[in-house]
Write an enzyme that holds these catalytic residues in place. Sequence first.
Site, short mmCIF file in Angstrom:
data_model
loop_
_atom_site.label_atom_id
_atom_site.label_comp_id
_atom_site.label_asym_id
_atom_site.label_seq_id
_atom_site.Cartn_x
_atom_site.Cartn_y
_atom_site.Cartn_z
N ASP A 105 122.51 -1.61 35.10
CA ASP A 105 121.81 -1.67 33.81
C ASP A 105 120.30 -1.87 33.96
O ASP A 105 119.72 -2.78 33.35
CB ASP A 105 122.34 -2.86 32.97
CG ASP A 105 123.83 -2.80 32.73
OD1 ASP A 105 124.40 -1.70 32.75
OD2 ASP A 105 124.42 -3.88 32.49
N GLU A 118 125.88 2.93 23.68
CA GLU A 118 125.18 1.73 24.17
C GLU A 118 123.98 2.18 25.01
O GLU A 118 123.67 3.35 25.10
CB GLU A 118 126.13 0.86 25.00
CG GLU A 118 126.67 1.53 26.25
CD GLU A 118 127.71 0.70 26.98
OE1 GLU A 118 128.09 -0.38 26.51
OE2 GLU A 118 128.16 1.16 28.06
O1 FUB Z 1 126.77 -4.41 32.09
C1 FUB Z 1 127.61 -4.53 30.98
C2 FUB Z 1 127.49 -3.35 30.08
O2 FUB Z 1 127.85 -2.17 30.78
C3 FUB Z 1 126.11 -3.04 29.58
O3 FUB Z 1 125.65 -3.89 28.59
C4 FUB Z 1 126.30 -1.65 29.13
O4 FUB Z 1 125.14 -0.93 28.87
C5 FUB Z 1 127.10 -1.07 30.29
O5 FUB Z 1 126.29 -0.59 31.31
#
Ligand code: FUB
Length: 324
Positions: free
Chosen positions: A12, A220
């Site tokens: 991330d 996301e």
């Molecule tokens: O690392 C946890 C979650 O996985 C992140 O918040 C998302 O963007 C995904 O990469």
Amino acid sequence: MRYLVPDDFMADPAVHVFQDRIFIYPSHDIETGAVFKDDGNHFRMRDYHVFSTDDPMHGEVIDHGKVLDIDDIPWAGRQLWDCDVAEKDGKYYMYFPLKDKNDIFRIGVAIADNPAGPFIPLPDPMRGSYSIDPAVFKDGDDYYMYFGGLWGGQLQRYRDNKMIEEPHLEPDEAPALPGRVVKLSKDMLQLAEEPRPVIILDPATGEPLKAGDAERRFFEASWMIKYQGKYYFCYSTGDTHLLCYAIGDNPYGPFTYQGQIMTPVEGWTTHLAIVEYRGKHYIFFHDCIPSGGKTWLRSLKVTELEFDSDGRILTIEGKMKSEK
Ligand code: FUB
């Protein structure tokens, strides 16, 4: 492509140029034995490290060490996910999503005197904050925070910035649940307004993308860049594992869908940060090849990113082999 931190699991990435160096703010993946679940139960991160380099493809990558630990955050429950950092007037503000003691994601702020930390957390999360994946974008004198994530990111629990009683996604034919954008207060510590939806339009119809359009709708991992005067909202499609972008005329949008930045990497999640440094653009992301496909143990990668003469991003093959 290059792995940046071969001896540990980092994911991330949020990336910025501070003091003429590239600073990388990743999540720090760990093995806890937690089982894989759609709510992200297996991502149980507990701290952040900061890395920096002056040559992302070939230079030394410095680990500045642990800069924030979950045990130092008074409101902490569990799961320190994707953070970001912004600079204002010589101070560095880290924005981090973390579940509170009721297992609800909030966004907290921690402050440092330099980009390599350490970051000191405030005693409470930002008022009115929710969900995950904060990404802060400076435009002129204003700072905007993009955020949100479906499923484990809890965005389906909210409508109009209020928690609803029965969390749900929208039906396939309805407009997709959007990410959010909000201007930050002048002191960088709170939201300056009600968060607004980040609307992504279908270029063919001019209508918002539908919830069932899983290969294009937001899931996301928001990231914003400005290129040739246009605003590029970048994001992950989550369960279809694509990194995509949409272009708008201002930080609030709406944004019109353009295409894929990267095809799926090895692993379930896919996440990006794009930065311009010394005349080139780089994309930072992660995959699960070094851990043998364990989706909760991800490794940080970088490669160059190119635009064509019309400002379109040239799609990158996510499973391309790394040089190191
Ligand atoms: O690392 C946890 C979650 O996985 C992140 O918040 C998302 O963007 C995904 O990469």
